[in-house]
Design a protein around this motif. Structure first.
Motif, mmCIF file in Angstrom:
data_model
loop_
_atom_site.group_PDB
_atom_site.id
_atom_site.type_symbol
_atom_site.label_atom_id
_atom_site.label_comp_id
_atom_site.label_asym_id
_atom_site.label_seq_id
_atom_site.Cartn_x
_atom_site.Cartn_y
_atom_site.Cartn_z
ATOM 1 N N ALA A 174 0.831 -1.203 0.000
ATOM 2 C CA ALA A 174 0.000 0.000 0.000
ATOM 3 C C ALA A 174 0.869 1.259 0.000
ATOM 4 N N GLU A 175 2.019 1.173 0.635
ATOM 5 C CA GLU A 175 2.959 2.299 0.625
ATOM 6 C C GLU A 175 3.465 2.572 -0.785
ATOM 7 N N GLY A 176 3.474 1.533 -1.595
ATOM 8 C CA GLY A 176 3.859 1.681 -2.992
ATOM 9 C C GLY A 176 4.493 0.415 -3.524
ATOM 10 N N TYR A 177 3.961 -0.075 -4.645
ATOM 11 C CA TYR A 177 4.569 -1.238 -5.309
ATOM 12 C C TYR A 177 4.499 -1.026 -6.814
ATOM 13 N N PRO A 178 5.387 -1.671 -7.580
ATOM 14 C CA PRO A 178 5.372 -1.508 -9.045
ATOM 15 C C PRO A 178 4.182 -2.245 -9.650
ATOM 16 N N ILE A 179 3.212 -1.495 -10.137
ATOM 17 C CA ILE A 179 1.980 -2.090 -10.641
ATOM 18 C C ILE A 179 2.229 -2.809 -11.956
ATOM 19 N N GLU A 180 1.507 -3.896 -12.169
ATOM 20 C CA GLU A 180 1.648 -4.687 -13.386
ATOM 21 C C GLU A 180 0.929 -4.011 -14.548
ATOM 22 N N GLY A 181 1.448 -4.204 -15.738
ATOM 23 C CA GLY A 181 0.882 -3.581 -16.921
ATOM 24 C C GLY A 181 -0.557 -3.972 -17.173
ATOM 25 N N VAL A 182 -0.890 -5.240 -16.939
ATOM 26 C CA VAL A 182 -2.259 -5.707 -17.177
ATOM 27 C C VAL A 182 -3.241 -4.950 -16.297
ATOM 28 N N GLN A 183 -2.889 -4.777 -15.030
ATOM 29 C CA GLN A 183 -3.786 -4.073 -14.119
ATOM 30 C C GLN A 183 -3.831 -2.583 -14.424
ATOM 31 N N ALA A 184 -2.675 -2.006 -14.739
ATOM 32 C CA ALA A 184 -2.637 -0.578 -15.073
ATOM 33 C C ALA A 184 -3.509 -0.291 -16.296
ATOM 34 N N ASP A 185 -3.440 -1.163 -17.292
ATOM 35 C CA ASP A 185 -4.258 -0.971 -18.496
ATOM 36 C C ASP A 185 -5.742 -1.187 -18.202
ATOM 37 N N ASN A 186 -6.050 -2.093 -17.293
ATOM 38 C CA ASN A 186 -7.437 -2.308 -16.888
ATOM 39 C C ASN A 186 -8.009 -1.041 -16.263
ATOM 40 N N ILE A 187 -7.220 -0.376 -15.434
ATOM 41 C CA ILE A 187 -7.660 0.888 -14.826
ATOM 42 C C ILE A 187 -7.918 1.928 -15.905
ATOM 43 N N GLU A 188 -7.027 2.008 -16.857
ATOM 44 C CA GLU A 188 -7.180 3.008 -17.924
ATOM 45 C C GLU A 188 -8.443 2.752 -18.743
ATOM 46 N N ARG A 189 -8.749 1.475 -19.015
ATOM 47 C CA ARG A 189 -9.954 1.153 -19.778
ATOM 48 C C ARG A 189 -11.215 1.562 -19.026
ATOM 49 N N ARG A 190 -11.172 1.555 -17.701
ATOM 50 C CA ARG A 190 -12.347 1.857 -16.885
ATOM 51 C C ARG A 190 -12.345 3.291 -16.352
ATOM 52 N N ARG A 191 -11.527 4.158 -16.930
ATOM 53 C CA ARG A 191 -11.331 5.488 -16.354
ATOM 54 C C ARG A 191 -12.621 6.310 -16.304
ATOM 55 N N GLU A 192 -13.510 6.141 -17.274
ATOM 56 C CA GLU A 192 -14.733 6.939 -17.276
ATOM 57 C C GLU A 192 -15.649 6.559 -16.114
ATOM 58 N N ILE A 193 -15.714 5.284 -15.799
ATOM 59 C CA ILE A 193 -16.515 4.857 -14.654
ATOM 60 C C ILE A 193 -15.847 5.302 -13.355
#
Length: 638
Positions: A174-193
């Protein structure tokens, strides 16, 4: 806080290994492996412990607990916290379902940490908003948080370590970790919601620039992803434990002090405030009155192997029903993935899942589900007789299990009116709230993570946690992403009279951990990511090992077939009778034969979700871990 209704008897791990008398993978039930096929991943071998889950980082968290002297429950709890922090199709405000083999009692027990519908959540409430089912996302889709309570109850009752030790990996992440590309892209796809909710927007979209909408808003692959509000909440739990210990409380009492702070203290107040501010229904009493149930699971015996599942608040008993139907049949003689075998599996699942769709619901909310009749071998024989030998039954219906437990069906009229295809919601998402934009196929397969852990002292754990997946509504400064499980309720009793939404009620979930025992001793823990496909995947995995002699890794990687005939538990609850998905590994001849039987056969790249499993090798006294070759699931063993 906790409700217990289990009984116990003594047992020892030494007896487990010494008396089992079979060798899973090669000689279980006297069968020979279907092939010596290579696998993409090797079998994990360990003598002292094994930890398998959805993310390598989370498996490392489990290994850390074993290194600290923890047991399999400590490791499983650490993996649960880590996967929740990584949003591995779940968040901290989701739900946790677990089976635990306790070597001190020789019993399997269930952990029911599924949240309940809040005050005001009635069919009329949602129908007045023009909804056919509760919404797929947002504050109105949330049941009360269950995962924090489930984790703390498991740890307090069956673990060895402190909450601070078990939460340490989650807090570091939670303090900070290197996020995986798959999850980062999933967030970007759902940005409007995500952008609809201020705190979700703040956490998930750190690069959002309203003046430049073309700019990426989500983190990028490998970027340090921080969740400082969540870190503060986890720190509050650790502080509550520390204060209790300092005042002379026991380890268990100190963990329950942290539980109290989450569900009845300042954390609960912030979750309620933020949720209601955004239109949700939670009250402080909803969180304060919720409790984790430690309960008796259900089981059936398949050719000498006892298979355990949680009861009707999840779909797990459907797999037990399927095993009861299949048990007298010569599946091995049909041939692995032959047309006859696939047809038999499909028809069996049709019957079991039709019962699921009508009879499963919250066992703590009246009326009682007819679980005794549903799991009766005699009822299975009646259902087996309905299987047509050479044609798909697109109209497979629920049966009547009540006579098999000496009762009369209180819903016989609704049963007569039941349709395999339920009323569908408007699926175009035009209201901007009802639909999350996930198509039926993706929702059917997509799902949660899964967690397996076992140790040399005999503790064995299987967990299928979920809820609070992206796009998640984060409740204010708590950093906690809430569940979306409300959508699994129905509003119309004609669909399922046991699963109609009501305040204080649990929705029927798809989540289904599994344990298998032989002569009272654990031999396998297994579960799988996914939605409604879970017990389809696990049924085929189990048969791959038991009937066709595959080792744990071969069985995890083997390509399944997928039926879409049961009603989806998500979105518009769609059903597609006769649809059968297979992979290109199934020969054209077999596909053509299935088409002749009336199946709508579709060849797809993927028909399964990642299975995780641990097999206890009785001959060597060791653990064999497996995880499918799809996704990031893997483990560590020693």
């Amino acid at each position: 806080m906790i409700h217990t209704d289990t009984s116990s008897k003594p047992a020892s791990f030494c007896r487990q290994v010494a008396t089992l008398g079979i060798c899973l993978g090669l000689v279980l039930c006297g069968v020979i492996p279907v092939s010596a096929q290579d696998t993409a991943k090797p079998v994990l071998h360990g003598r002292h412990w094994a930890a398998v889950t959805g993310k390598p980082l989370a498996a490392s968290a489990g290994a850390m607990m074993f290194a600290r002297g923890g047991n399999a429950v400590d490791a499983a709890c650490a993996m649960l916290g880590a996967t929740s922090t990584m949003w591995d199709t779940l968040g901290w405000g989701g739900e946790t379902q677990a089976l635990i083999y306790n070597p001190k009692t020789g019993k399997v027990l269930g952990i029911n940490a599924l949240g309940v519908a809040p005050t005001g959540a009635t069919p009329e409430f949602f129908q007045e908003k023009g909804m056919v089912y509760p919404p797929e996302y947002g504050p109105l889709a949330a049941v009360t948080p269950g995962t924090p309570g489930g984790l703390m109850v498991m740890l307090a009752e069956y673990g060895r370590l402190s909450l601070a030790e078990v939460l340490a990996p989650s807090m570091q992440m939670a303090e900070g970790y290197p996020i995986e590309g798959v999850q980062a892209d999933n967030i970007e796809r759902r940005r409007e919601i995500i952008a609809q909710w201020p705190d979700s927007k703040r956490v998930f979209l750190p690069h959002l620039d309203d003046s430049n909408p073309a700019q990426r808003a989500a983190p990028v692959d490998g970027e340090i992803f921080q969740q400082l509000d969540l870190l503060a909440t986890l720190q509050k739990l650790v502080d509550a434990e520390a204060d209790a210990l300092a005042s002379g409380k026991s380890r268990k009492e100190a963990i329950y002090a942290a539980y109290e702070r989450f569900y009845r203290g300042d954390i609960a107040k912030e979750i309620v405030r933020a949720t209601r501010e955004q239109g949700g229904l939670f009250t402080e009493e909803d969180l304060a009155s919720w409790e984790v149930h430690i309960e008796e699971p259900v089981s059936t015996n398949y050719k000498g192997i006892d298979v355990y599942k949680l009861t009707t608040w999840v779909q797990g008993p459907a797999m037990l029903q399927a095993l009861n139907i299949l048990e007298p049949l010569d599946l091995k003689g049909m041939g692995y993935n032959s047309a006859n075998y696939i047809h038999t599996l499909y028809q069996t699942m049709n019957l079991a899942f039709a019962d699921r769709d009508f009879y499963y619901g919250d066992p703590y909310f009246p009326p009682a589900e007819p679980i005794e009749g549903l799991l009766s071998k005699e009822y299975a024989a009646q259902r087996r007789a309905l299987i047509k030998p050479d044609v798909n039954d697109a109209m497979a219906r629920p049966g009547d299990p009540y006579p098999f437990q000496g009762d009369k069906n209180p819903f016989s009229k609704l049963l007569e009116e039941w349709s395999p295809i339920p009323p569908a919601a408007d699926a175009d998402g035009s209201d901007g709230f009802q639909q999350a934009g996930v198509d039926h196929d993706a929702a059917f397969i997509a799902g949660t993570t899964s967690i397996q852990a076992a140790d040399a002292d005999g503790w064995v754990v299987s967990i299928t946690p979920s809820g609070g997946w992206i796009p998640a509504f984060i409740a204010g400064n708590s950093g906690v992403g809430l569940s979306q499980r409300m959508q699994s309720f129905v509003l119309d009793e004609r669909i399922n009279p046991f699963n109609v939404v009501a305040p204080g009620k649990r929705p029927r979930a798809t989540l289904t951990p599994s344990l298998a025992l032989k002569d009272g001793d654990p031999i396998m823990a297994f579960s799988v990511q996914g939605g409604d496909t879970q017990d389809q995947n696990l049924l085929q995995f189990f048969l791959n090992v038991v009937e066709f002699g595959m080792n744990v890794q071969q069985a995890a990687e083997a390509h399944n077939v997928t039926s879409y005939q049961m009603q989806s538990s998500f979105g518009a609850h769609v059903s597609e009778p006769g649809r059968l998905d297979v992979t290109g590994q199934l020969p054209p001849y077999t596909r053509d034969r299935l088409k002749d039987m009336g199946y709508d056969v579709k060849v797809v790249k993927r028909t399964y979700s990642p299975i995780t499993a641990i097999l206890i090798d009785p001959k060597q006294g060791t653990f064999q871990g497996g995880a499918s070759d799809y996704g990031d699931d893997y483990g560590i063993a020693w």
